[in-house]
Structures are given as structure tokens and as C-alpha cells.
Design a protein around this motif. Structure first.
Motif, PDB file in Angstrom:
ATOM      1  N   GLY A 362       0.813  -1.209   0.000  1.00  0.00           N
ATOM      2  CA  GLY A 362       0.000   0.000   0.000  1.00  0.00           C
ATOM      3  C   GLY A 362       0.842   1.252   0.000  1.00  0.00           C
ATOM      4  N   SER A 366       0.878   4.035  -2.930  1.00  0.00           N
ATOM      5  CA  SER A 366       0.517   5.425  -2.645  1.00  0.00           C
ATOM      6  C   SER A 366       1.604   6.394  -3.082  1.00  0.00           C
ATOM      7  CB  SER A 366       0.239   5.605  -1.146  1.00  0.00           C
ATOM      8  OG  SER A 366       1.426   5.455  -0.383  1.00  0.00           O
ATOM      9  N   SER A 372      -5.620  10.441  -7.384  1.00  0.00           N
ATOM     10  CA  SER A 372      -5.637  10.871  -5.988  1.00  0.00           C
ATOM     11  C   SER A 372      -6.578  10.026  -5.136  1.00  0.00           C
ATOM     12  CB  SER A 372      -6.021  12.353  -5.896  1.00  0.00           C
ATOM     13  OG  SER A 372      -7.296  12.575  -6.471  1.00  0.00           O
ATOM     14  N   ARG A 375      -4.918   6.864  -4.214  1.00  0.00           N
ATOM     15  CA  ARG A 375      -3.949   7.109  -3.146  1.00  0.00           C
ATOM     16  C   ARG A 375      -4.636   7.239  -1.791  1.00  0.00           C
ATOM     17  NH1 ARG A 375      -1.739  11.002  -5.353  1.00  0.00           N
ATOM     18  NH2 ARG A 375       0.040   9.892  -6.233  1.00  0.00           N
ATOM     19  N   VAL A 378      -5.982   3.683  -0.655  1.00  0.00           N
ATOM     20  CA  VAL A 378      -4.900   2.788  -0.244  1.00  0.00           C
ATOM     21  C   VAL A 378      -4.258   3.285   1.048  1.00  0.00           C
ATOM     22  CG1 VAL A 378      -2.628   1.916  -0.897  1.00  0.00           C
ATOM     23  CG2 VAL A 378      -4.476   1.952  -2.577  1.00  0.00           C
ATOM     24  N   SER A 379      -4.087   4.598   1.184  1.00  0.00           N
ATOM     25  CA  SER A 379      -3.499   5.142   2.408  1.00  0.00           C
ATOM     26  C   SER A 379      -4.357   4.839   3.629  1.00  0.00           C
ATOM     27  CB  SER A 379      -3.304   6.657   2.259  1.00  0.00           C
ATOM     28  OG  SER A 379      -2.409   6.953   1.215  1.00  0.00           O
ATOM     29  N   GLY A 701      -1.919  15.914  -4.355  1.00  0.00           N
ATOM     30  CA  GLY A 701      -1.097  15.274  -3.344  1.00  0.00           C
ATOM     31  C   GLY A 701       0.070  16.106  -2.869  1.00  0.00           C
TER      32      GLY A 701
END
Length: 898
Positions: A362, A366, A372, A375, A378-379, A701
Motif C-alpha cells: 500500500g 501510494s 488521488s 492514493r 490505499v493510504s 497530493g
């Protein structure tokens, strides 16, 4: 009780609890970080400065006592407790002082932290001198060298907390501060501990070369740190890169025996998996930092790239190494025999490999150039996998305590009723668990990525393919590389023989903005982040095609492409394939249809139950002289009239963004975080500085640090300055900064009204750039929502003095602010009083003070305030006296009570 490894067994509050507490604080911060000032700084420092530093202090003392087999008064438990109390007092002061801008607190905290760690290092040095020579004394040398680093890092951090540094010095000190702390304090302590801890965790013997290698690697590591430090402070990029390479060489040398040890007995539990994964991320972080430093044109730009670097070092390296060490050490030092240790470890082994796989795959995903929302999804999964360690650890400690009681009750040391935990190798089913967990972890990350793609499929390039061209295919392919940069495609015109298939390799070479490429036959790339590329099959070309970037406003700025079909069409056979798929439905949210009419909005709808108007009250002026503010750009669905919701681009989830309030001489320390799907920026009219760096566009990001000192009074606009600026402002990215004139009199109430225009788009995007260009607003609003203060009037009282600050954010329409039934006794516009208590600017004081004003006239980007006292109870409308705009929503009510 002697302070030896044997005597140190059992519970000790100052050893066991502070690290857990700081980790719990980090979990809370992750959950609430959008509303916490300087949340990114806090999250990093409660982990590294709180949990990791505490653990280094505790466990380096533990291992030093074990390896040297000696005691010294300075290393007694009471002395250790005093040092830890001093350390945590300093950390507490620092985590309060930095976000609030109270530099004295930050200074006191840094002094306490540096003193505690220096005291710790001196204690270990005294212990080493007193002890007899031992084979593993090299580890204590690592601990002493490590302890020498943190006071240096704390000093640099204290200087960084000041707000009078240039951007260049800020970048240089940032590199020196982070590298000394992460590579020196943390890295050297980890290296020294692994000499003995790693083989112990693997339950195998220490490699024959481990001690000699560690002894030789230490000077190399220290030399590398010195070069990084000198390169940063000496303004020498190449020297900093050389230092990182030297440090990496030292770690590679040190790691050879560790790898040989793992080759004899592979990691097979959470503690060793987590530790091994963390050590893999260390060279990744070093390589990433060296690459950024080598490519960076200036030290000032280093901070822009520190998000990925921080994630790699803190989450990838430090946190996983910490979790691995704690998972092994805590059950062991609680004591009670092997079965008691297994009882505690059993909980930490729950889905252990799966959690490690989720964390590392992950984290890697990311950091990649993914959409985005992928990301974010997954974060969140990575956060859940890491956060699970805390409850599992607490369950493990409880299980160990319960098992010890069973041992005591049974009177048989080392045995408990349930037989303890089962080794993975003891049962065929359990031998398959690692493969099951590996697959489950990968599947969980895949699902999170799919969820992110599902929420924004266009950003991932998932669209139905291009429509058939109706021409027979020649069987040949024309391939062209296309670069997207500076609101242009290069080349912007492509000639393709009729019947050829066109394949484009589209690369976004823009350093700041997101782009895409859409053709009118339905072919599209999806959104491309900086540096990303997409191979796009446009289909078989039979006729001319038009293409464009569909990000809002980019097409209107000239980001278009033309495909010319050249030559005569080949004869078409009935069975010939066109090579293109049917369809072409657009799933992007950008502007793709310039001829579409904007929707008709019912601005006079009754509000829904629970409708809340934007709070217009001017925030009180605090005693703070440094204002630390985080502005997060997000894409939201908000009311533009009561009950009428449209997509909006926001600073901190609202339109307008938060109103900032200060005085001349105050410092504003702004962190811009871009959580949107395209590039954004911020421009503070209240600042006076060269705009190239602080006002630059940052990609999705990205983060940006923007510091300025307010030198002149007034109400100042801030807004996104990314192109096309008109569309970004109209979409909602604007706000106000109120800098009070010196000697401003107190009043009974102060309001802030920001007028702006809304341009609703037919395709459901946040703004119609064609309507913006034609100046055809769908609504004109105060504080983001039409007629909201008709539904929720502003409160006032008869005879009380009221001040109303007004800012025209535009982007295009002026305002003439007027209160129906009221007269202004004071009018302040663009830094000057046009009227003050009924006297004009040339009135020497001999006048009657009977002057008045009926309207405050402002052009876009201008602001001021008016003061008035209302004589009777009732409702007083306030409007823009550009009446067509008042009828579009620039209208509200003052409810005046007796």
C-alpha cells in the motif's frame, strides 16, 4: 532490584506506556488532521520524536546493560525515569509550541529534549568506561554516537520554527534537521541494536563477521552524516548527495551479516517481517532523497518533495522497525517463561503477514503516480493495518499477564493451561497461513485501489473506446509522442494517412499541473499526473478529429489538438475492420462541450431542514503574532443557494475559505495541501514577495509552504492563481485576510461578506469556463451561497455600532455595497478612510461630522469596511446595488432587535 536485563523484567510504566500513548495520539491525529493546525508536522513528530525517541532511550539502555554486564549509578532505573520525564516534558512543549507559533515553548521543549538525550548518551558512555571489555561493546558506541545527534537536530528544528528565515535557508535547515535526526539519532541506534537483536529475533546465532563489520561501518556512517550536514549548511548539493551515498555504503556494509543471518533462518513472525520490511525502506529513502537533492534546482524547492521522503522514512522505515522491535521485546521482558511469551505473542501474530503486506504494498502504491482517490483509499488501508498494532499489543500484554498468573497458580514455571501459542511449523494448516495472508493482503490493497478507481474512473483512464471511423483500415499504424505542458500539446497538429490507426504516447511533462487528452470520437487518456504517460489508441482515422484537455478551463486557454486525415480513403470492404470500438461516452468531469447551455437554477427555493449559513462573524483578534494555518484544497458538493447544490472547489471544505485575522507585523505561516484532482495554488494579496515560488501551482497530493509578514492593513483577498485563474476563483477557491488598521476602534459587532460569482456548468463540473469568459454568472453570492442571509439574517441591535468588512472576490463583477435603510458613518476602502465618523479625509476636525455614505464601491480584488448604527428595530436588506447581481443572489438581511 538490580537494573540488569533480568532485573528489568516485568512491568515498568515509564518503559511500556509512553510509546503506546504517543502512537495513540498519532492515530487520533490521522483521524482528525483536516481540522488540526500543522497536522502533518504533528503526525510525523509524535511518531518520531514521541514513540520512536522514547523507545530508543529505553531499549538502548536495556541492551547496553545486557551487553556490558555492568552497572553505573547514571543508568539506574530512577535516573532513567528522570531522563524520560524530562524528555516527555520537552516533547509536550514542542508539540504545543510549533503548531501555535509560541517559539519560547518550542525553545524550552528543544532544550529539554536535547538535555535528556545528551544525559542519556553521557550515562551510556560512563557505563561503557566502567565495564570490562566485551565483544558487543560496539553497539554501545553506536548508541553514544546516536545520542550526540539529537541535540543537534533539536537545535536545527528550533531555528526552523522561527518564521524569519528565507526560503533557501529553510530548505537547507530542513534537510540538515531531518537527516541528522532520522539517519543519525534513529538510524545509528537501529544499526547498533541489530547487531545482537536481529539474530536473537530469528533464533539463530550471530554471524561471525557481525561485530567486526559493525565496528568498521560506524565511522563510514558518521562520515556520511557529516557530509550531508556540511552540504546542507554549506549550500553544496553535490556534497549532500555524496554524504547520502556514503551513508548508504556504510549501511550496506553493516547489512551484509544481517542478510547472511536471515539466509540461515528466514523471518517467520510479525516481529521479523516488520523489521525486515522497515530495513528495506531505508535504502529506498536514501535513494529518493539523493535523487531529489541532485535534481533540485534550489534548496527552497526541497520542501515540496518532502511528502514522499517523509512517508518512506517515517512509515516505511522507522514505524515498521519500531513495531517489529516492540512485538518481540515487550512479551520477552514481561517474563514468565516461553509459554507466557507465546501467549502474549499470539495476539500480535493475528493476520501478521497480511498486515505487513498491506503496509508495504500500500505504501509503495501510494507513492506511485496513481489517481488521488486511489492514493487516499490505499493510504486509509495502510493506516488501518498499522493502527491495528496498538489494540493487538494491548491484548498481547493482557494475555501475558494472565498467563503469568496461571503459571504462579499452577506452581510450574513456564507452563500454562492452554499450552501457549503454536509455532507455525507445528501444524500443516498453519504452514499454509503465510500464503493465505499474503494473498489476502494483496487482495485488500487491490480492492482499495479498485474502489479509488471506481470513484474517479476518468482519472485512471477507464473509458469506453473510440468510435469507429467508417473507413477501411490500411493495417498500418502511425505512432506519435505528444507532450502536454504550459497549456499546450506538442505537437498540436498531427497529419495521419486515412485508414491508418493512430497511437499516441501522451506524456505530461508539466511540472505542476494535471492534464488529459480527449478526442471528439471518445478516445481519452484519463488524467495524467506530472511525469505520467498513457499510450492512447485513437482508432482508425477516416476524418479530421479535434482533441483537447478537459481539465476545467484548459481548453479555453488553447490546450487543443487537431488530427488531419490526409490522402484519399482506401476502398472499404464490407468485412474490413475499422479498428475502433463503439461508444465514446465521457466519464470525465471537465468541460468538454463549449456549446452546452448552463443549467437553470432555482435560487429562491426554500432551504432544507437543518440548512446552516456560512458564518459571517469576523474571527476575534487573538494575541498570537504568528498564525499557522493549513489550507487544504478539496472538491466538495456545496449549496450555492439554499437547497441548490453544485460541485465546488474549496479551501478547507467551504466557499469562501477561512477568514484570517491579524494585525500589521503579524506573520502568517501557511501550508497549502492539494487533495484535489488537478493542480492548484494560492496567492495572498496580503503578502509582498516575489510570486514565483510561494504562489506556484502544486500537483494533486502536493504541499507548499508559504510564509509572509503582513505589512499593510486592509481586507485582502487570497485565491488560487493557477490558470485559468478566472475559472479557479469562480469555482470557489478564494477567501479573505483582515489586517486591522492600527488604532481601529472597538465596535459592537463585525461581519465579513465576500462577494463572488457562480458559473454553473451543464456537464456537472465545478465551473463553466465559457460562461466565465462571457461574464454570464448563474448567481452572484455573499459568502458562497445566494440569498442565504435572507433565510438566516445577520443579527444586530438598535443603536449599536456595526462594522461590515466587504471583499469583492469576483472574478469579474464589481459591487456597490449598500444597506437599505442604513447610512454609513465610516467608509474604509483599499487602505484609506473615505469617511471616518462622518468626516471626510480632508476634514481637519472643525466640521460637524455629519457626512454620510450610501454605498461602498469595489472592483474585483478590492475590499474595505463600512460602519453604521441602525436607529429602529426591523429587517434591513443589504445588497450589491448593481441590481441585476442583487437579483442573482447578492442579497441578505440584517435583523435588528430593540
Amino acid at each position: 532490584m538490580k537494573n540488569t536485563p533480568q532485573g528489568a523484567r516485568g512491568a515498568w510504566a515509564m518503559r511500556d506506556r509512553p510509546a503506546v500513548l504517543w502512537l495513540a495520539v498519532a492515530v487520533v491525529l490521522v483521524a482528525v488532521h483536516p481540522v488540526v493546525p500543522a497536522s502533518r508536522w504533528l503526525m510525523v513528530h509524535v511518531v518520531v520524536l514521541g514513540a520512536v525517541t522514547h523507545s530508543i532511550m529505553v531499549w538502548s539502555s536495556h541492551f547496553a546493560l545486557a551487553m556490558l554486564k555492568a552497572e553505573h549509578p547514571a543508568t539506574s532505573r530512577p535516573q532513567q525515569t528522570r531522563r524520560l520525564v524530562l524528555l516527555h516534558a520537552g516533547i509536550t512543549l514542542a508539540v504545543v509550541g510549533v503548531p501555535t507559533g509560541w517559539w519560547l515553548l518550542t525553545l524550552l521543549g528543544a532544550v529539554a529534549i536535547g538535555a535528556a538525550v545528551a544525559w542519556h548518551g553521557v550515562a551510556l558512555a560512563l557505563l561503557s568506561r566502567r565495564a570490562l571489555p566485551t565483544r558487543f561493546g560496539v553497539s554501545v558506541r553506536y548508541y553514544v554516537a546516536s545520542a550526540a545527534m539529537l541535540p543537534i537536530g533539536a537545535t536545527l528544528g528550533t531555528i526552523l520554527a522561527r518564521h524569519d528565515l528565507s526560503d533557501a535557508w529553510h530548505g537547507r535547515l530542513l534537510v540538515a534537521h531531518t537527516m541528522v535526526n532520522l539517519l543519525g539519532w534513529v538510524g545509528l541506534a537501529v544499526a547498533g541494536t541489530l547487531v545482537t537483536l536481529w539474530p536473537t529475533m530469528l533464533r539463530t546465532r550471530i554471524d561471525d563477521r557481525a561485530v567486526a563489520t559493525a565496528r568498521g561501518a560506524l565511522p563510514v556512517l558518521v562520515a556520511g552524516l557529516a557530509l550531508v550536514f556540511a552540504g546542507a549548511l554549506g549550500d553544496l548539493h553535490w556534497l549532500g548527495v555524496a554524504g547520502l551515498v556514503t551513508y548508504a555504503t556504510g549501511w550496506a556494509w553493516h547489512a551484509v551479516p544481517l542478510v547472511r543471518t536471515a539466509a540461515r533462518r528466514a523471518p517467520a513472525a510479525f516481529s521479523t517481517w516488520s523489521m525486515a520490511a522497515g530495513l528495506v525502506w531505508l535504502p529506498v529513502g536514501l535513494g529518493l532523497t539523493a535523487a531529489v537533492l541532485a535534481r533540485s534546482g534550489s534548496w527552497a524547492s526541497m520542501e515540496d518533495h518532502y511528502g514522499p521522503i517523509t512517508a518512506v522514512f517515517v512509515v516505511g522505515f522507522a514505524l515498521q522497525v519500531l513495531f517489529g522491535a516492540l512485538a518481540y521485546l515487550l512479551p520477552s521482558v514481561l517474563g514468565g517463561g516461553p509459554s507466557v511469551v507465546r501467549a502474549g505473542s499470539r495476539h500480535l501474530e493475528r493476520f501478521s503477514l497480511g498486515r505487513v503486506v498491506i503496509t508495504n504494498t500500500g505504501l509503495a502504491l501510494s507513492l506511485a503516480p496513481v489517481p488521488s482517490l486511489v492514493r487516499i483509499a490505499v493510504s486509509m488501508l495502510v493506516f488501518a493495518a498499522l493502527a491495528a498494532f496498538l489494540p493487538l499489543m494491548m491484548l498481547g500484554i493482557r494475555a501475558s499477564v494472565r498467563a503469568r498468573r496461571q503459571v504462579a497458580a499452577a506452581g510450574a514455571p513456564g507452563a500454562v493451561a492452554d499450552g501457549g501459542a503454536i509455532e507455525l511449523s507445528e501444524h500443516p494448516t498453519r504452514r499454509r497461513l503465510p500464503l493465505v495472508q499474503l494473498g489476502s493482503g494483496l487482495a485488500a490493497v487491490s480492492v482499495a485501489a479498485v474502489v479509488g478507481v471506481g470513484l474517479d474512473p476518468a482519472a485512471a483512464g477507464l473509458v469506453i473506446g473510440p468510435a469507429a471511423s467508417g473507413v477501411a483500415a490500411t493495417g498500418q499504424t502511425t505512432t506519435v509522442r505528444v507532450e502536454a505542458q504550459h497549456m499546450r500539446f506538442s505537437p498540436s497538429t498531427i497529419s495521419v494517412p486515412r485508414g491508418n490507426r493512430l497511437v499516441l504516447d501522451v506524456v505530461n511533462t508539466d511540472q505542476t499541473d494535471v492534464h488529459d487528452l480527449v478526442f471528439d470520437n471518445g478516445a481519452r487518456t484519463g488524467r495524467l499526473a506530472t511525469g505520467a504517460h498513457k499510450v492512447l489508441d485513437v482508432g482508425v482515422i477516416g476524418d479530421d478529429l479535434e482533441g483537447w484537455c478537459s481539465i476545467v478551463g484548459h481548453r479555453q486557454m488553447g490546450m487543443t489538438m487537431t488530427v488531419r486525415a490526409s490522402g484519399s480513403a482506401p476502398s472499404a470492404d464490407a468485412g474490413a475492420s475499422s479498428g475502433g470500438a463503439s461508444g465514446g461516452h465521457s466519464m470525465d468531469h471537465g468541460s468538454t462541450a463549449a456549446t452546452a447551455s448552463p443549467p437553470t437554477l432555482d435560487l429562491n427555493r426554500a432551504p432544507e431542514p437543518g440548512f446552516t449559513a456560512y458564518d459571517p462573524v469576523l474571527p476575534p483578534l487573538s494575541s498570537e503574532r504568528v498564525h499557522k494555518v493549513t489550507l487544504t484544497v478539496t472538491e466538495e458538493s456545496l449549496d450555492i443557494a439554499p437547497g441548490v447544490r453544485l460541485p465546488r472547489w474549496t479551501f478547507n471544505g467551504a466557499v469562501p475559505g477561512p477568514t484570517l485575522h491579524g494585525r500589521v507585523g503579524d506573520v502568517f505561516d501557511i501550508t497549502l495541501v492539494n487533495r484535489a484532482s488537478m493542480g492548484h495554488s494560492v496567492d495572498f494579496h496580503a503578502s509582498s514577495l516575489a510570486p514565483e515560488r510561494p504562489m506556484r501551482t502544486i500537483p494533486p497530493g502536493g504541499t507548499l509552504h508559504y510564509r509572509f509578514t503582513a505589512t499593510r492593513s486592509g481586507i485582502w483577498m487570497y485565491h488560487c492563481s493557477s490558470m485559468p485563474m478566472s475559472a479557479h476563483i469562480a469555482a470557489g477557491l478564494h477567501g479573505a485576510v483582515v489586517i486591522e488598521p492600527p488604532g481601529l476602534a472597538a465596535v459592537d459587532g463585525s461581519y465579513v461578506l465576500v462577494q463572488s460569482e457562480v458559473y454553473a456548468s451543464a456537464d456537472g463540473s465545478a465551473v463553466d469556463p465559457d460562461a466565465v469568459a462571457a461574464e454570464r454568472p448563474s448567481a452572484v453570492v455573499f459568502n458562497g451561497t445566494a440569498f442565504q442571509y435572507d433565510q438566516r439574517p445577520l443579527a444586530a441591535r438598535v443603536g449599536k455600532r456595526l462594522r461590515i468588512w466587504v471583499l469583492d472576490a469576483g472574478p469579474s463583477h464589481p459591487t456597490s455595497f449598500h444597506v437599505v435603510g442604513g447610512q454609513f458613518s465610516t467608509v474604509y476602502s483599499e487602505g484609506a478612510y473615505l469617511l471616518r465618523d462622518g468626516r471626510g479625509p480632508l476634514d481637519t476636525g472643525r466640521g460637524t461630522g455629519s457626512g454620510g455614505s450610501q454605498a461602498l464601491a469595489l472592483q474585483p480584488g478590492q475590499g474595505g469596511f463600512v460602519e453604521l448604527t441602525l436607529p429602529d428595530a426591523g429587517r434591513y436588506p443589504f445588497v450589491s446595488h448593481l441590481m441585476v447581481d442583487a437579483e442573482r443572489g447578492a442579497h441578505g438581511l440584517l435583523q435588528v432587535a430593540p
